[in-house]
Design a protein around this motif. Structure first.
Motif, short mmCIF file in Angstrom:
data_model
loop_
_atom_site.label_atom_id
_atom_site.label_comp_id
_atom_site.label_asym_id
_atom_site.label_seq_id
_atom_site.Cartn_x
_atom_site.Cartn_y
_atom_site.Cartn_z
N VAL A 98 -12.59 4.52 -0.38
CA VAL A 98 -13.08 3.39 0.42
C VAL A 98 -13.06 3.82 1.90
O VAL A 98 -12.05 4.37 2.35
N PRO A 99 -14.14 3.57 2.64
CA PRO A 99 -14.10 3.88 4.08
C PRO A 99 -13.03 3.06 4.79
O PRO A 99 -12.77 1.91 4.43
N TRP A 131 -6.77 -7.16 -1.20
CA TRP A 131 -6.65 -5.78 -1.66
C TRP A 131 -6.79 -5.71 -3.17
O TRP A 131 -6.40 -6.63 -3.90
N SER A 132 -7.33 -4.60 -3.64
CA SER A 132 -7.39 -4.34 -5.07
C SER A 132 -7.11 -2.85 -5.29
O SER A 132 -7.20 -2.05 -4.36
N ALA A 133 -6.77 -2.51 -6.49
CA ALA A 133 -6.49 -1.12 -6.84
C ALA A 133 -7.16 -0.80 -8.17
O ALA A 133 -7.35 -1.69 -9.00
N PRO A 134 -7.55 0.46 -8.36
CA PRO A 134 -7.37 1.62 -7.49
C PRO A 134 -8.25 1.57 -6.24
O PRO A 134 -9.37 1.06 -6.29
N ALA A 135 -7.73 2.10 -5.16
CA ALA A 135 -8.49 2.26 -3.92
C ALA A 135 -7.83 3.39 -3.14
O ALA A 135 -6.60 3.45 -3.05
N LEU A 152 0.86 -1.17 0.00
CA LEU A 152 0.00 0.00 0.00
C LEU A 152 0.90 1.23 0.00
O LEU A 152 1.91 1.26 0.71
N TRP A 153 0.54 2.23 -0.78
CA TRP A 153 1.33 3.46 -0.87
C TRP A 153 0.77 4.49 0.11
O TRP A 153 -0.41 4.80 0.09
N LEU A 154 1.64 5.00 0.97
CA LEU A 154 1.27 6.03 1.94
C LEU A 154 1.78 7.38 1.47
O LEU A 154 2.94 7.49 1.06
N ASN A 209 -3.12 2.50 -9.96
CA ASN A 209 -3.55 1.17 -10.42
C ASN A 209 -2.65 0.06 -9.90
O ASN A 209 -3.02 -1.11 -9.95
N ALA A 210 -1.46 0.43 -9.40
CA ALA A 210 -0.51 -0.58 -8.93
C ALA A 210 -0.84 -1.10 -7.54
O ALA A 210 -0.65 -2.28 -7.24
N MET A 211 -1.33 -0.21 -6.67
CA MET A 211 -1.62 -0.60 -5.29
C MET A 211 -2.54 0.42 -4.64
O MET A 211 -2.63 1.56 -5.12
N PRO A 212 -3.24 0.04 -3.57
CA PRO A 212 -4.08 1.01 -2.86
C PRO A 212 -3.24 2.17 -2.34
O PRO A 212 -2.04 2.05 -2.09
N ILE A 213 -3.89 3.31 -2.14
CA ILE A 213 -3.24 4.51 -1.63
C ILE A 213 -3.95 4.95 -0.36
O ILE A 213 -5.19 5.02 -0.31
#
Length: 219
Positions: free
Chosen positions: A154-155, A165-169, A102-104, A124-128
């Protein structure tokens, strides 16, 4: 067996400080992450080189701040020879297939996210997860990137309990503001990097030595 879930926090860490640590530990708890990896950048294309301490000094300051915490400090971009975040994240995903990432980033970065190379590719690579920062929330909400990302919001409660997990999120984290900044630290202590010179460092993710400035300098 569940894959480890890792939060990636990139930056110059010039220097690392207690605010980085506090934000990371908060995000880890809020998102149910196993670890946070601090990606210390060899050089940010959007930041001036003037005033940037050597990589080894910045890594050393990050390791001091991350001590005794579930945080690993890495200069993996130097090894991967990647310049842009989208390329770094793609390479990390290929190399560490047994982890979910996950990207922070802070809301100050979200405000300029549309200027990053292939920012949609990052999404698109990972959730943010975006961490609110005082003074930047308005610009972040009004940014071109947020106009596109808003549909993928997403809440926090549902994100934390997702099986896969899926992306985008996009998930937004809010907590008490932390006033500390690297800019203020450099102004108050312009010689901070000299105290981190000459350290023998080993990357906490790849376990490879991190050369000092003297070792990387060309004759």
């Amino acid at each position: 067996m569940r894959m480890s879930r890792i939060g990636l926090l990139g930056g110059s860490f010039n220097p690392a400080h207690g605010g980085h640590r506090r934000i990371s530990l908060f995000a880890r708890e809020a998102l149910g992450l196993d670890e946070i990896w601090w990606l210390v950048s060899p050089g940010n294309p959007l930041k001036p080189k003037k005033g940037m301490a050597p990589l080894a000094a910045r890594v050393s300051s990050a390791m001091a701040q991350a001590r005794r915490a579930p945080i690993r400090v890495t200069a993996i971009e130097r090894e991967l020879d990647t310049r842009y975040t989208v390329d770094t994240l793609a390479a990390i995903k290929r190399r560490f297939k047994r982890h979910e990432f996950l990207w922070l980033m802070g809301s100050d970065n979200l405000a300029q996210f549309h200027r990053w190379r292939d920012w949609r590719g990052i999404a698109n690579a990972m959730p943010i997860a975006v961490i609110a920062r005082p003074g930047y929330d308005g610009d972040a909400v009004a940014s071109p990137a947020m106009a596109w990302l808003r549909r993928f919001s997403v809440p926090l409660s549902s994100f934390r309990h997702r099986g896969e997990w899926s992306a985008p999120a996009l998930v937004t984290l809010r907590f008490d503001p932390d006033p500390r900044s690297a800019t203020a630290i450099r102004r108050a202590d312009p010689d901070w990097a000299s105290r981190h010179a000459g350290s023998s460092l080993r990357d906490q993710v790849t376990h490879h030595p991190i050369p000092s400035e003297e070792e990387t300098a060309t004759p």
